[in-house]
Design a protein around this motif. Structure first.
Motif, PDB file in Angstrom:
ATOM      1  N   ARG A 131       0.834  -1.209   0.000  1.00 38.55           N
ATOM      2  CA  ARG A 131       0.000   0.000   0.000  1.00 38.55           C
ATOM      3  C   ARG A 131       0.868   1.258   0.000  1.00 38.55           C
ATOM      4  O   ARG A 131       0.666   2.169  -0.813  1.00 38.55           O
ATOM      5  N   LEU A 132       1.858   1.303   0.883  1.00 35.88           N
ATOM      6  CA  LEU A 132       2.698   2.494   0.979  1.00 35.88           C
ATOM      7  C   LEU A 132       3.618   2.641  -0.229  1.00 35.88           C
ATOM      8  O   LEU A 132       3.831   3.757  -0.715  1.00 35.88           O
ATOM      9  N   SER A 133       4.138   1.537  -0.728  1.00 37.86           N
ATOM     10  CA  SER A 133       4.994   1.597  -1.917  1.00 37.86           C
ATOM     11  C   SER A 133       4.212   2.148  -3.099  1.00 37.86           C
ATOM     12  O   SER A 133       4.693   3.023  -3.823  1.00 37.86           O
ATOM     13  N   ALA A 134       3.007   1.636  -3.300  1.00 38.66           N
ATOM     14  CA  ALA A 134       2.179   2.097  -4.422  1.00 38.66           C
ATOM     15  C   ALA A 134       1.801   3.567  -4.269  1.00 38.66           C
ATOM     16  O   ALA A 134       1.830   4.329  -5.238  1.00 38.66           O
ATOM     17  N   ALA A 135       1.469   3.982  -3.058  1.00 39.80           N
ATOM     18  CA  ALA A 135       1.034   5.358  -2.834  1.00 39.80           C
ATOM     19  C   ALA A 135       2.175   6.364  -2.958  1.00 39.80           C
ATOM     20  O   ALA A 135       1.984   7.459  -3.482  1.00 39.80           O
ATOM     21  N   LEU A 136       3.358   5.999  -2.492  1.00 38.92           N
ATOM     22  CA  LEU A 136       4.462   6.956  -2.443  1.00 38.92           C
ATOM     23  C   LEU A 136       5.345   6.954  -3.685  1.00 38.92           C
ATOM     24  O   LEU A 136       5.999   7.961  -3.971  1.00 38.92           O
ATOM     25  N   SER A 137       5.377   5.880  -4.418  1.00 40.03           N
ATOM     26  CA  SER A 137       6.291   5.799  -5.564  1.00 40.03           C
ATOM     27  C   SER A 137       5.760   6.582  -6.759  1.00 40.03           C
ATOM     28  O   SER A 137       4.742   6.235  -7.330  1.00 40.03           O
ATOM     29  N   ALA A 138       6.492   7.621  -7.124  1.00 38.64           N
ATOM     30  CA  ALA A 138       6.139   8.421  -8.304  1.00 38.64           C
ATOM     31  C   ALA A 138       7.257   8.413  -9.331  1.00 38.64           C
ATOM     32  O   ALA A 138       7.118   8.986 -10.406  1.00 38.64           O
ATOM     33  N   VAL A 139       8.369   7.778  -9.004  1.00 39.42           N
ATOM     34  CA  VAL A 139       9.530   7.729  -9.887  1.00 39.42           C
ATOM     35  C   VAL A 139       9.973   6.264  -9.950  1.00 39.42           C
ATOM     36  O   VAL A 139      10.903   5.856  -9.237  1.00 39.42           O
ATOM     37  N   PRO A 140       9.315   5.433 -10.783  1.00 40.86           N
ATOM     38  CA  PRO A 140       9.605   3.994 -10.789  1.00 40.86           C
ATOM     39  C   PRO A 140      11.080   3.651 -10.997  1.00 40.86           C
ATOM     40  O   PRO A 140      11.578   2.681 -10.412  1.00 40.86           O
ATOM     41  N   GLU A 141      11.796   4.449 -11.764  1.00 39.97           N
ATOM     42  CA  GLU A 141      13.217   4.144 -11.988  1.00 39.97           C
ATOM     43  C   GLU A 141      14.064   4.354 -10.732  1.00 39.97           C
ATOM     44  O   GLU A 141      15.201   3.905 -10.666  1.00 39.97           O
ATOM     45  N   ALA A 142      13.528   5.010  -9.710  1.00 37.14           N
ATOM     46  CA  ALA A 142      14.249   5.213  -8.458  1.00 37.14           C
ATOM     47  C   ALA A 142      14.007   4.072  -7.466  1.00 37.14           C
ATOM     48  O   ALA A 142      14.642   4.017  -6.428  1.00 37.14           O
ATOM     49  N   GLU A 143      13.083   3.154  -7.795  1.00 40.00           N
ATOM     50  CA  GLU A 143      12.755   2.065  -6.876  1.00 40.00           C
ATOM     51  C   GLU A 143      13.873   1.037  -6.836  1.00 40.00           C
ATOM     52  O   GLU A 143      14.343   0.581  -7.873  1.00 40.00           O
ATOM     53  N   GLN A 144      14.285   0.702  -5.637  1.00 45.05           N
ATOM     54  CA  GLN A 144      15.236  -0.379  -5.441  1.00 45.05           C
ATOM     55  C   GLN A 144      15.309  -0.688  -3.957  1.00 45.05           C
ATOM     56  O   GLN A 144      15.348   0.220  -3.122  1.00 45.05           O
ATOM     57  N   CYS A 145      15.307  -1.977  -3.637  1.00 41.94           N
ATOM     58  CA  CYS A 145      15.515  -2.438  -2.257  1.00 41.94           C
ATOM     59  C   CYS A 145      14.553  -1.789  -1.265  1.00 41.94           C
ATOM     60  O   CYS A 145      14.924  -1.503  -0.128  1.00 41.94           O
ATOM     61  N   GLY A 146      13.323  -1.516  -1.685  1.00 43.15           N
ATOM     62  CA  GLY A 146      12.348  -0.903  -0.797  1.00 43.15           C
ATOM     63  C   GLY A 146      12.348   0.612  -0.796  1.00 43.15           C
ATOM     64  O   GLY A 146      11.524   1.233  -0.137  1.00 43.15           O
ATOM     65  N   TRP A 147      13.269   1.230  -1.541  1.00 46.20           N
ATOM     66  CA  TRP A 147      13.308   2.694  -1.632  1.00 46.20           C
ATOM     67  C   TRP A 147      12.345   3.155  -2.722  1.00 46.20           C
ATOM     68  O   TRP A 147      12.285   2.560  -3.803  1.00 46.20           O
ATOM     69  N   ASP A 189      21.142 -10.638  -0.380  1.00 48.63           N
ATOM     70  CA  ASP A 189      21.190 -10.820  -1.833  1.00 48.63           C
ATOM     71  C   ASP A 189      19.787 -10.763  -2.449  1.00 48.63           C
ATOM     72  O   ASP A 189      19.600 -10.160  -3.505  1.00 48.63           O
ATOM     73  N   ALA A 190      18.819 -11.381  -1.781  1.00 52.68           N
ATOM     74  CA  ALA A 190      17.433 -11.342  -2.272  1.00 52.68           C
ATOM     75  C   ALA A 190      16.909  -9.912  -2.254  1.00 52.68           C
ATOM     76  O   ALA A 190      16.289  -9.454  -3.233  1.00 52.68           O
ATOM     77  N   MET A 191      17.155  -9.194  -1.156  1.00 55.74           N
ATOM     78  CA  MET A 191      16.706  -7.804  -1.045  1.00 55.74           C
ATOM     79  C   MET A 191      17.282  -6.951  -2.175  1.00 55.74           C
ATOM     80  O   MET A 191      16.581  -6.118  -2.749  1.00 55.74           O
ATOM     81  N   MET A 192      18.530  -7.161  -2.493  1.00 54.66           N
ATOM     82  CA  MET A 192      19.191  -6.353  -3.516  1.00 54.66           C
ATOM     83  C   MET A 192      18.573  -6.540  -4.906  1.00 54.66           C
ATOM     84  O   MET A 192      18.734  -5.684  -5.775  1.00 54.66           O
ATOM     85  N   GLN A 193      17.838  -7.615  -5.120  1.00 55.02           N
ATOM     86  CA  GLN A 193      17.197  -7.879  -6.403  1.00 55.02           C
ATOM     87  C   GLN A 193      15.767  -7.350  -6.473  1.00 55.02           C
ATOM     88  O   GLN A 193      15.146  -7.387  -7.533  1.00 55.02           O
ATOM     89  N   MET A 194      15.241  -6.877  -5.361  1.00 56.74           N
ATOM     90  CA  MET A 194      13.834  -6.466  -5.283  1.00 56.74           C
ATOM     91  C   MET A 194      13.675  -4.962  -5.477  1.00 56.74           C
ATOM     92  O   MET A 194      14.562  -4.196  -5.130  1.00 56.74           O
TER      93      MET A 194
END
Length: 161
Positions: free
Chosen positions: A93-109, A142-147
């Motif tokens: 829910r929070l990822s979808a609501a806050l993410s406005a720059v998909p290319e900046a997404e990595q490791c939960g950021w 390692d798994a986190m780094m791929q998400m």
């Protein structure tokens, strides 16, 4: 909470949309509210008398000041707000609501539409990174780094090997 009860209050510099951002953040996080709007008594660099100058806001129990300071400084990944999440539904829910720059997404950021970076972190990931042996921690890392969005089931599967 009194306006000055919290000793350290992070201040976030926005160009001009601080009140809009604060209202958006308040709508997403429980235990959040706008505390005070301070209007500029005179013209200032980047704004006019009467405009909202600062927003005192509580987000999930933590106080922040949002300053409408004009275009002189920009938010960057050098500062982020970490949200600890109890389950995958909250992460999603929070990822979808806050993410406005998909290319900046990595490791939960994620980065929101104002340029503020957020770390959307499941509490379970912290447990998996602090318990078990070094090999388990490495697999989880390692798994986190791929998400992009952190996936609790995927992190747990990695922990098991």
């Amino acid at each position: 909470m009194s306006a000055f009860a919290q000793k350290l209050i992070p201040s976030l510099w926005f160009e001009k949309d601080g009140e809009e951002a604060a209202n958006f953040y308040v709508s997403l996080l429980p235990n959040s509210r706008i505390e005070t709007l301070i209007h500029a008594p005179a013209d200032f660099p980047g704004g006019r008398a009467g405009q909202v100058l600062t927003v005192e806001v509580t987000l999930a129990g933590q106080r922040y000041t949002i300053l409408n300071g004009g275009p002189y400084f920009k938010l960057s990944e050098a500062f982020s707000i970490q949200i600890m999440c109890d389950d995958q539904a909250e992460v999603d829910r929070l990822s979808a609501a806050l993410s406005a720059v998909p290319e900046a997404e990595q490791c939960g950021w994620v980065k929101d539409r104002w340029g503020l970076s957020w770390q959307i972190v499941p509490r379970r990931m912290i447990e998996l990174m602090t318990e078990g042996d070094a090999a388990q921690k490495q697999r989880v890392f390692d798994a986190m780094m791929q998400m992009k969005t952190l996936d609790i089931a995927g992190l747990e599967a990695a922990a098991k090997g």
